[in-house]
Design an enzyme around this catalytic site. Sequence first.
Site, PDB file in Angstrom:
ATOM      1  NE  ARG B  16       4.886   2.274  14.290  1.00  0.00           N
ATOM      2  CZ  ARG B  16       5.985   2.958  14.513  1.00  0.00           C
ATOM      3  NH1 ARG B  16       7.102   2.644  13.907  1.00  0.00           N
ATOM      4  NH2 ARG B  16       5.973   3.981  15.346  1.00  0.00           N
ATOM      5  CD  GLU B  64      13.016   1.082  -0.675  1.00  0.00           C
ATOM      6  OE1 GLU B  64      13.686   1.463  -1.660  1.00  0.00           O
ATOM      7  OE2 GLU B  64      13.140   1.588   0.452  1.00  0.00           O
ATOM      8  CG  PHE B  89       9.601   4.328   1.195  1.00  0.00           C
ATOM      9  CD1 PHE B  89       9.311   5.527   0.547  1.00  0.00           C
ATOM     10  CD2 PHE B  89      10.035   4.378   2.507  1.00  0.00           C
ATOM     11  CE1 PHE B  89       9.459   6.745   1.201  1.00  0.00           C
ATOM     12  CE2 PHE B  89      10.198   5.590   3.168  1.00  0.00           C
ATOM     13  CZ  PHE B  89       9.906   6.777   2.517  1.00  0.00           C
ATOM     14  CG  ASP B 123       9.090  11.394   9.756  1.00  0.00           C
ATOM     15  OD1 ASP B 123       9.847  12.285  10.214  1.00  0.00           O
ATOM     16  OD2 ASP B 123       9.144  10.212  10.112  1.00  0.00           O
ATOM     17  CD  GLN B 127       9.631   9.831   4.791  1.00  0.00           C
ATOM     18  OE1 GLN B 127      10.109   8.780   5.176  1.00  0.00           O
ATOM     19  NE2 GLN B 127      10.147  10.521   3.781  1.00  0.00           N
TER      20      GLN B 127
END
Lengths: 280, 319
Positions: B16, B64, B89, B123, B127
């Site tokens: 990322r 989203e 998501f 998390d 997630q």
Amino acid sequence: MSLEDQRPTIEELEDKARVLRRHIIEMTTEAGSGHPTSSLSATEVVTAIYFGGFLNYNAAEPDWTERDRFIMSKGHAVPALYAAMAEAGYFPVEDLATLRKLGSPLEGHPNVRRLAGIEASTGSLGQGLSIGLGQALGCRIDGLDSRVFVVMGDGEMGEGQVWEAIATAHKYQVGNLTAIVDQNGYQQTGATSDVLDLTPFAPKIESFGWHVQTINGNDMSEVVSALETAVDITDRPTAIVAETQKGFGILPVLEEAGDMNFHGQALPAEVAEKALAHLG
Amino acid sequence: MAIGDKSGLSPGGATRDAFGKALETLGERFPEVVVVDGDVGNSTRTEAFATAFPDRAFNVGIAEANMVSVAGGLASCGKTPVVASFAAFLLCNAYDQIRMSVTFPAQNVKLVGSHSGISIGEDGPSQMGIEDVALACSLPGMTVIVPCDEISTGKATEEMLQREGPVYLRLGRPAVPRIYEDDSEFVIGRANQLRDGDDLTIIANGLMVAVALDAAAELSDQGISARVLDMHTVKPIDEPAVAAAARETQAIVVAEEHSANGGLGSAVAIAVSRTTPVPIAYVNTGDCYAESGDPDGLLEKYGLTSGRIVEAARSVKAN
């Protein structure tokens, strides 16, 4: 000469709306399926936008960069849009008879990949306003003053995404976006007030910072006057809550047929014949 | 022992981070690129682009569905929207918007899902994107890319922007070993062979490429020679490379940080059965949701280790 200077009279627009209504009934009955009554409620709005000098388009060059955009977010009402596009010269009027048939670009719901001049593929309700918002932002980035018109259904307002788009359009003060809610009062299984009553729409949308007008959406002079007001506002998004009647134009015929909703079905040939006779 | 140690890989950064850096760098060269963010720009790393090009970045909030359709509208105006959110998501929450506003109208939208897989750690499962590759692959016309390290992620980002049409780029949260050199080749749809071998082929992507190289080193110690392919593009899959691997090594192990169904394993199985049927074994997170915990512990518990690849390799060879 500006678009405004070419604006036809209310009577001329009413005549055009009658032509569109005839197309809507003929093409859906020929197809044997479709949503004629959902299309008829929005006919004044579609007619005024396409032929009242509000939409800047070029049927000979559908992808013209500086065009305005029209999105039929309640995609099942696309017969009203096809009728307008045929009359506007995007394709021959005779092609309306191919609606919903194999190989025809006039699909049951609008498909940008099949028909030039369609600005958004819709049919899964709730997405058209977001797509229109993206287009309004895209035009703004490019310094174009193109306006985006999005027609939604009142049942469609149950989709949460619509309210996400309403909030976001306010955040970015999108002044070139106009939403029209075709409040015809019915959805698939019955009255919208029974299914999920979100009325009154005007104060709700207003509370998000939009300019909102509520009108009789089947009264051509009210539609034209509301659109005139909307396109003059460029500092924030605008909405027109168009109170309409599902099947407007042939209501006595629907009453006689015993179904004032007639959702998602073509009129049987004999009812269609009466409807066309009623329209004159 | 950390991932990549057995195969002598040097440590690297998170994919990322590499994406965020590449996007910012490429912003000048690709003036049509705009970013649409669902208020996770500091996690997906689009923040750097948004800071550098504020007029070309839109944070639409935690919404989203709207985010994806807005991107579809921007694309229809000739923009190249990059929509980034957590993989779970983006793909799961906005699946129909991807379908109706992106792939069905064939809009040039680039979808970037960070925090994929179970290696996000503490998390927890809500997630963790473990279904995203399957969902993305199911959409007609979608290109699906799962890069394994910083360098290939930077190149994948550039190739993604150059490619016309919908693309899904899958990224991870943790730092991963460095696999490639600056001048390594990266072509969408073409697998990279990282190690040659005769006895079987391990086909992996994302985080599991480094794990596969570790497994290949272990197998080598045991006298088994494993070819390793980085199948960074799941769709369109490099069918010739899969067929050659099947033909030349006669056995395949597929390793991915994704659920058992619809991901790289399924894509490889289709390619193998269409071309050269040979036994295949699968290493993935199975048909379950994981749990909160430290990333290394999760990878161990849910079977994403070089040991599990070695076991799979031995079993598939025994067939």
